[in-house]
Design a protein around this motif. Structure first.
Motif, PDB file in Angstrom:
ATOM      1  N   MET A   1      91.320  -4.412 -16.248  1.00 10.16           N
ATOM      2  CA  MET A   1      91.577  -4.051 -17.627  1.00 10.16           C
ATOM      3  C   MET A   1      90.357  -4.445 -18.447  1.00 10.16           C
ATOM      4  O   MET A   1      89.877  -5.565 -18.356  1.00 10.16           O
ATOM      5  N   LYS A   3      88.085  -5.132 -22.007  1.00  9.51           N
ATOM      6  CA  LYS A   3      88.323  -6.014 -23.152  1.00  9.51           C
ATOM      7  C   LYS A   3      89.077  -5.300 -24.270  1.00  9.51           C
ATOM      8  O   LYS A   3      89.983  -5.878 -24.879  1.00  9.51           O
ATOM      9  N   GLU A   5      91.170  -2.742 -24.002  1.00  5.94           N
ATOM     10  CA  GLU A   5      92.556  -2.554 -23.573  1.00  5.94           C
ATOM     11  C   GLU A   5      93.321  -3.860 -23.677  1.00  5.94           C
ATOM     12  O   GLU A   5      94.483  -3.890 -24.096  1.00  5.94           O
ATOM     13  N   TRP A   6      92.665  -4.963 -23.297  1.00 14.42           N
ATOM     14  CA  TRP A   6      93.309  -6.269 -23.383  1.00 14.42           C
ATOM     15  C   TRP A   6      93.626  -6.616 -24.837  1.00 14.42           C
ATOM     16  O   TRP A   6      94.731  -7.072 -25.151  1.00 14.42           O
ATOM     17  N   LEU A   7      92.667  -6.390 -25.738  1.00 15.25           N
ATOM     18  CA  LEU A   7      92.907  -6.675 -27.154  1.00 15.25           C
ATOM     19  C   LEU A   7      94.066  -5.839 -27.689  1.00 15.25           C
ATOM     20  O   LEU A   7      94.956  -6.359 -28.368  1.00 15.25           O
ATOM     21  N   SER A   9      96.480  -4.633 -26.054  1.00 15.65           N
ATOM     22  CA  SER A   9      97.745  -5.059 -25.446  1.00 15.65           C
ATOM     23  C   SER A   9      98.398  -6.183 -26.239  1.00 15.65           C
ATOM     24  O   SER A   9      99.602  -6.397 -26.132  1.00 15.65           O
ATOM     25  N   LEU A  10      97.615  -6.916 -27.034  1.00 14.37           N
ATOM     26  CA  LEU A  10      98.179  -7.970 -27.885  1.00 14.37           C
ATOM     27  C   LEU A  10      98.985  -7.376 -29.034  1.00 14.37           C
ATOM     28  O   LEU A  10      99.915  -8.011 -29.542  1.00 14.37           O
ATOM     29  N   THR A  43      89.478 -14.235 -31.219  1.00 12.63           N
ATOM     30  CA  THR A  43      90.247 -13.115 -30.669  1.00 12.63           C
ATOM     31  C   THR A  43      90.956 -12.358 -31.796  1.00 12.63           C
ATOM     32  O   THR A  43      90.993 -11.123 -31.792  1.00 12.63           O
TER      33      THR A  43
END
Length: 187
Positions: A1, A3, A5-7, A9-10, A43
């Motif tokens: 995944m 970065k 996509e990860w952000l 996802s939050l 973040t």
């Protein structure tokens, strides 16, 4: 995944299934505050920027009227800046080079330490170096994009002392990259 996509996802559990035009400033702020509450201030700032990119695209394509993240500028806690130790005095840098020169361990390790000090590359870039990347005649180390953090090719000029370190690192007996890589893993 990745970065991004990860952000995203939050934020997805809260606003992921909704129409983008229906998402409000307080909802976005709530998502960002939840990230901040976990102590992830940087973040939260990056998530605000990423959500803003999504909204600006939605505005440009007619899917939303405005970007709610613009109203949130300054609403987040600024991350605490941590200054790292750095040698900025020429005499102190000379002391580091003298200490490296008197290192009594493996010559490959000493050469790697010196090359790192003279070129300022990341340790991973140094460990992953390949002989084909070094052009000692032109005194340039060309690191390909796939080895770089920012995925852009990087050309590192080699001062005469750095080029000499590469020669020591390679060794008069024609040492292979893999032999040196095993030496660098100890750094």
């Amino acid at each position: 995944m990745g970065k991004i996509e990860w952000l995203l996802s939050l934020a997805r559990p809260t606003i992921g299934a909704r129409l983008i035009a229906e998402i409000t400033v307080p909802e976005v702020l709530g998502i960002l505050r939840a990230v901040e509450a976990r102590g992830r201030h940087e973040t939260a700032r990056r998530l605000r920027a990423t959500i803003g990119q999504v909204f600006r695209y939605a505005v440009a394509t007619g899917r939303a009227e405005s970007d709610p993240t613009g109203a949130l500028k300054g609403a987040l806690i600024a991350p605490t800046v941590q200054h790292r130790a750095a040698i900025i005095e020429p005499k102190a840098f000379g002391g580091v080079l003298r200490a490296i020169a008197t290192y009594e361990g493996a010559p490959e390790t000493r050469a790697a330490l010196e090359l790192a000090a003279l070129t300022f590359v990341r340790p991973g870039e140094l460990r992953a170096a390949a002989w084909a990347e070094f052009d000692l005649d032109a005194a340039v180390w060309s690191i390909p994009s796939e080895k770089m953090k920012m995925k852009r090719p990087h050309r590192v000029p080699l001062a005469p002392r750095a080029a000499a370190s590469v020669c020591i690192w390679r060794g008069p007996q024609g040492m292979t990259l893999w032999t040196c890589r095993n030496q660098f893993m100890r750094l």
